[in-house]
Scaffold this motif. Structure first.
Motif, short mmCIF file in Angstrom:
data_model
loop_
_atom_site.label_atom_id
_atom_site.label_comp_id
_atom_site.label_asym_id
_atom_site.label_seq_id
_atom_site.Cartn_x
_atom_site.Cartn_y
_atom_site.Cartn_z
N VAL A 100 0.84 -1.21 0.00
CA VAL A 100 0.00 0.00 0.00
C VAL A 100 0.87 1.25 0.00
O VAL A 100 0.64 2.20 -0.77
CB VAL A 100 -0.95 -0.01 1.22
CG1 VAL A 100 -1.63 1.37 1.37
CG2 VAL A 100 -2.00 -1.09 1.07
N LEU A 101 1.90 1.28 0.85
CA LEU A 101 2.79 2.44 0.92
C LEU A 101 3.51 2.65 -0.40
O LEU A 101 3.58 3.79 -0.91
CB LEU A 101 3.80 2.26 2.05
CG LEU A 101 4.87 3.36 2.15
CD1 LEU A 101 4.24 4.71 2.43
CD2 LEU A 101 5.91 3.02 3.21
N LEU A 102 4.05 1.59 -0.98
CA LEU A 102 4.79 1.72 -2.24
C LEU A 102 3.86 2.11 -3.38
O LEU A 102 4.27 2.85 -4.29
CB LEU A 102 5.51 0.41 -2.56
CG LEU A 102 6.66 0.08 -1.60
CD1 LEU A 102 7.12 -1.36 -1.78
CD2 LEU A 102 7.83 1.03 -1.82
N THR A 103 2.62 1.65 -3.34
CA THR A 103 1.64 2.08 -4.35
C THR A 103 1.40 3.58 -4.24
O THR A 103 1.37 4.29 -5.26
CB THR A 103 0.30 1.33 -4.14
OG1 THR A 103 0.52 -0.08 -4.29
CG2 THR A 103 -0.73 1.78 -5.16
N ALA A 104 1.25 4.07 -3.02
CA ALA A 104 1.04 5.51 -2.81
C ALA A 104 2.25 6.31 -3.30
O ALA A 104 2.09 7.38 -3.93
CB ALA A 104 0.76 5.79 -1.34
N LEU A 105 3.46 5.83 -3.02
CA LEU A 105 4.67 6.53 -3.47
C LEU A 105 4.76 6.55 -4.99
O LEU A 105 5.16 7.57 -5.58
CB LEU A 105 5.91 5.86 -2.87
CG LEU A 105 6.13 6.02 -1.37
CD1 LEU A 105 7.34 5.22 -0.91
CD2 LEU A 105 6.31 7.50 -1.01
#
Length: 316
Positions: A44-49
């Motif tokens: 989820v975090l890497l998708t947001a980044l």
């Protein structure tokens, strides 16, 4: 200097992720489910980044056919390493579960550099670099193994030694621990090359985490016959137990960024050095629910030996 700072920083953060995920595992009553949640949150975090930097979540179809098949194995090796540690602990105990994979990780990192495996930049093994690797292992023995052994000898006459002595084929499990550590170094090299090919460390880390998440989802569905999420786990635990995956994502992202710059071997040893520092900090202050274990002189000696080892590997 920036690369060295990043390597130490992500190494320091890793034991914090471990402490958080240990709390999450106790809540969810399943190490595999806890690992799945950790990988999912990291994804989820890497998708947001990726979205924040304007990068696409999709990879062009031609990319799959124009590059070697092994570039997709980073997430697979991450899951194998994670699951391997779960299997090793009851067979070898805490000390060897830490030491054997680290030994494999250091050795594999130097071999990857020496032979240029996984399209890594070649850095030949010299006698000084080899001696530096030996000092790293000696430092880890002083910083982790000897203090833990002394602590266990204080309680019940080294219960761990009694437990592991009865395990059949102990040598096999030790070799397996070294192999799991080698997988971790291989994952670092593969993810670094993938990020280089994609021209985006974030996208490289994202692919690795997505693959790992999908594999763990399949494992959990098979093992548990479906997803059973304990609703009460959200309200009866601190908010931070769900964010270990964020630290894991930043850890993998840092590795993907570092490998093309300083090589796999040096990335592995500097991150391990940071990891020992982070472990000592978490133990000293009992952060994230970890049991307090004050720093003793042996640990400081171990850190100093590791610094010499890192310098020999870096400079020679």
């Amino acid at each position: 200097m920036l690369a060295i700072t990043i390597a130490i920083a992500i190494g320091i953060a890793l034991p914090m992720e471990t402490a958080i995920n240990s709390r999450l595992q106790g809540t969810l009553k399943s190490p595999y489910f806890a690992s799945l949640m950790s990988f999912f949150m990291g994804t989820v975090l890497l998708t947001a980044l990726l979205l924040a930097t304007g990068r696409s979540l999709l990879i062009p179809g031609t990319f799959f056919t124009s590059h070697p098949w092994w570039i997709w194995l980073g997430g697979v090796l991450a899951v194998v390493y994670l699951t391997g540690n779960i299997l090793l602990f009851p067979k070898l105990g805490g000390i060897q579960t830490v030491l054997m994979p680290i030994l494999g990780e250091i050795l594999m990192g130097l071999l990857i550099d020496n032979f240029g495996w996984f399209a890594s930049t070649q850095h030949s093994i010299t006698w000084l670099r080899a001696f530096g690797a030996i000092l790293m292992i000696v430092g880890i023995v002083f910083a982790v193994v000897l203090p833990e052994r002394a602590r266990k000898n204080t309680f019940q006459g080294s219960a761990e030694a009694t437990e592991t002595h009865r395990v059949p084929h102990r040598g096999f499990w030790q070799l397996l621990g070294i192999l799991f550590g080698a997988f971790a170094a291989g994952q670092t090299a593969i993810n670094g090359h993938l990020g280089h090919l994609l021209k985006s460390p974030i996208q490289g880390a994202y692919v690795s985490f997505l693959v790992g998440t999908l594999i763990l989802l399949i494992v959990v569905l098979i093992q548990n016959h479906g997803l059973r999420f304990p609703v009460g786990a959200i309200s009866h635990n601190p908010w931070w137990i769900w964010f270990g995956g964020f630290i894991g994502a930043l850890f993998v992202l840092g590795n993907v960024y570092l490998v093309p710059i300083i090589g796999t071997g040096l990335t592995v040893v500097i991150v391990l050095f940071g990891q020992i520092i982070g472990g000592l900090i978490v133990d000293q202050f009992g952060w994230f629910g970890a049991k307090r274990n004050p720093i003793v002189p042996l640990k400081i000696i171990g850190l100093l030996i590791m610094i010499v080892g890192v310098l020999l590997i870096k400079l020679f």
